[in-house]
Design a protein around this motif. Structure first.
Motif, PDB file in Angstrom:
ATOM      1  N   ASN A  59       0.902  -1.016   0.014  1.00 29.25           N
ATOM      2  CA  ASN A  59      -0.059   0.019   0.188  1.00 29.25           C
ATOM      3  C   ASN A  59       0.812   1.275  -0.038  1.00 29.25           C
ATOM      4  O   ASN A  59       1.511   1.513   0.932  1.00 29.25           O
ATOM      5  N   ALA A  60       0.946   1.803  -1.320  1.00 25.57           N
ATOM      6  CA  ALA A  60       1.787   3.031  -1.382  1.00 25.57           C
ATOM      7  C   ALA A  60       1.068   4.404  -1.096  1.00 25.57           C
ATOM      8  O   ALA A  60       0.184   4.600  -1.769  1.00 25.57           O
ATOM      9  N   TYR A  61       1.673   5.133  -0.208  1.00 24.23           N
ATOM     10  CA  TYR A  61       1.072   6.524  -0.006  1.00 24.23           C
ATOM     11  C   TYR A  61       1.702   7.591  -0.590  1.00 24.23           C
ATOM     12  O   TYR A  61       2.777   7.602  -0.493  1.00 24.23           O
ATOM     13  N   VAL A  62       1.212   8.253  -1.566  1.00 22.61           N
ATOM     14  CA  VAL A  62       1.832   9.228  -2.415  1.00 22.61           C
ATOM     15  C   VAL A  62       1.044  10.725  -2.252  1.00 22.61           C
ATOM     16  O   VAL A  62       0.233  10.836  -1.783  1.00 22.61           O
ATOM     17  N   LYS A  95      11.384 -12.847  -5.100  1.00 26.45           N
ATOM     18  CA  LYS A  95      10.812 -13.900  -5.902  1.00 26.45           C
ATOM     19  C   LYS A  95       9.386 -13.486  -6.535  1.00 26.45           C
ATOM     20  O   LYS A  95       9.308 -13.547  -7.873  1.00 26.45           O
ATOM     21  N   TYR A  96       8.845 -12.987  -5.734  1.00 29.96           N
ATOM     22  CA  TYR A  96       7.387 -12.473  -6.196  1.00 29.96           C
ATOM     23  C   TYR A  96       7.255 -10.640  -6.024  1.00 29.96           C
ATOM     24  O   TYR A  96       7.558 -10.337  -4.647  1.00 29.96           O
ATOM     25  N   ALA A  97       6.927 -10.054  -6.978  1.00 30.11           N
ATOM     26  CA  ALA A  97       6.896  -8.528  -6.832  1.00 30.11           C
ATOM     27  C   ALA A  97       5.466  -8.546  -6.299  1.00 30.11           C
ATOM     28  O   ALA A  97       4.182  -9.001  -6.616  1.00 30.11           O
ATOM     29  N   PRO A  98       5.239  -7.477  -5.437  1.00 27.73           N
ATOM     30  CA  PRO A  98       3.949  -7.098  -4.707  1.00 27.73           C
ATOM     31  C   PRO A  98       2.886  -6.518  -5.558  1.00 27.73           C
ATOM     32  O   PRO A  98       3.274  -5.675  -6.354  1.00 27.73           O
ATOM     33  N   GLU A  99       1.822  -6.730  -5.454  1.00 25.13           N
ATOM     34  CA  GLU A  99       0.829  -5.858  -5.942  1.00 25.13           C
ATOM     35  C   GLU A  99       0.741  -4.573  -5.452  1.00 25.13           C
ATOM     36  O   GLU A  99       0.789  -4.458  -4.113  1.00 25.13           O
ATOM     37  N   ILE A 100       0.668  -3.517  -6.176  1.00 23.51           N
ATOM     38  CA  ILE A 100       0.878  -2.062  -5.684  1.00 23.51           C
ATOM     39  C   ILE A 100      -0.547  -1.432  -5.522  1.00 23.51           C
ATOM     40  O   ILE A 100      -1.099  -1.456  -6.537  1.00 23.51           O
ATOM     41  N   ARG A 101      -0.706  -0.852  -4.677  1.00 22.20           N
ATOM     42  CA  ARG A 101      -2.098  -0.109  -4.492  1.00 22.20           C
ATOM     43  C   ARG A 101      -1.829   1.137  -4.100  1.00 22.20           C
ATOM     44  O   ARG A 101      -0.949   1.333  -3.088  1.00 22.20           O
ATOM     45  N   PHE A 102      -2.272   2.335  -4.633  1.00 27.85           N
ATOM     46  CA  PHE A 102      -1.809   3.393  -4.229  1.00 27.85           C
ATOM     47  C   PHE A 102      -2.778   4.502  -3.602  1.00 27.85           C
ATOM     48  O   PHE A 102      -4.040   4.197  -3.869  1.00 27.85           O
ATOM     49  N   PHE A 103      -2.683   5.124  -2.660  1.00 22.45           N
ATOM     50  CA  PHE A 103      -3.701   6.204  -1.840  1.00 22.45           C
ATOM     51  C   PHE A 103      -2.974   7.215  -1.506  1.00 22.45           C
ATOM     52  O   PHE A 103      -1.806   7.432  -1.602  1.00 22.45           O
TER      53      PHE A 103
END
Length: 137
Positions: A59-62, A95-103
């Protein structure tokens, strides 16, 4: 302490991976790799990335510099999140890139609101009253 006690905050691993993702996102935004009309000319900061315990979701806060059009920018980033994930993956060495969600990061707004409350006449009056009560005892 019982075995089923969970730590209060995120694990060191969650924090470390979140910081790796944050740095990767900041670099991608700085280079202007995401092509979307809503992002043209925007400088985007990434104050925080919070990982889920399984490290599958970031969960990326921008916040755009100046705070203008934050909702539109977050919508554009979410539209392009698969592309962004593909750019983040090689930079974080997992190994796996995370799913990224922006807030939208609202911590600056919240800090400003708290600061304004602390500076209000009512709070200042209460503080003065407490000091005077302390002097009388």
């Amino acid at each position: 302490m019982s075995k089923d006690h969970k730590p209060a905050g995120p694990s060191q691993r969650m924090l470390r991976v979140g910081e790796l993702v944050r740095h990767a996102l900041a670099a991608i935004f700085a280079r202007g790799e995401v092509e979307d009309d809503a992002l043209t000319g925007s400088v985007i900061t990434v104050p925080e990335v919070r990982m889920t315990p399984d490290l599958k979701i970031a969960n990326a806060y921008v916040m755009p510099l100046g705070g203008q059009h934050a909702e539109e920018i977050v919508a554009a980033l979410n539209r392009n999140r698969k592309f962004i994930r593909g750019r983040v993956a090689p930079q974080i060495n997992m190994k796996y890139a995370p799913e990224i969600r922006f807030f939208v990061d609202d911590t600056f707004d919240e800090a400003s609101r708290i600061d304004a409350l602390l500076r209000s006449d009512r709070v200042q009056r209460d503080l003065r009253d407490d000091e005077e009560d302390g002097d009388q005892q």
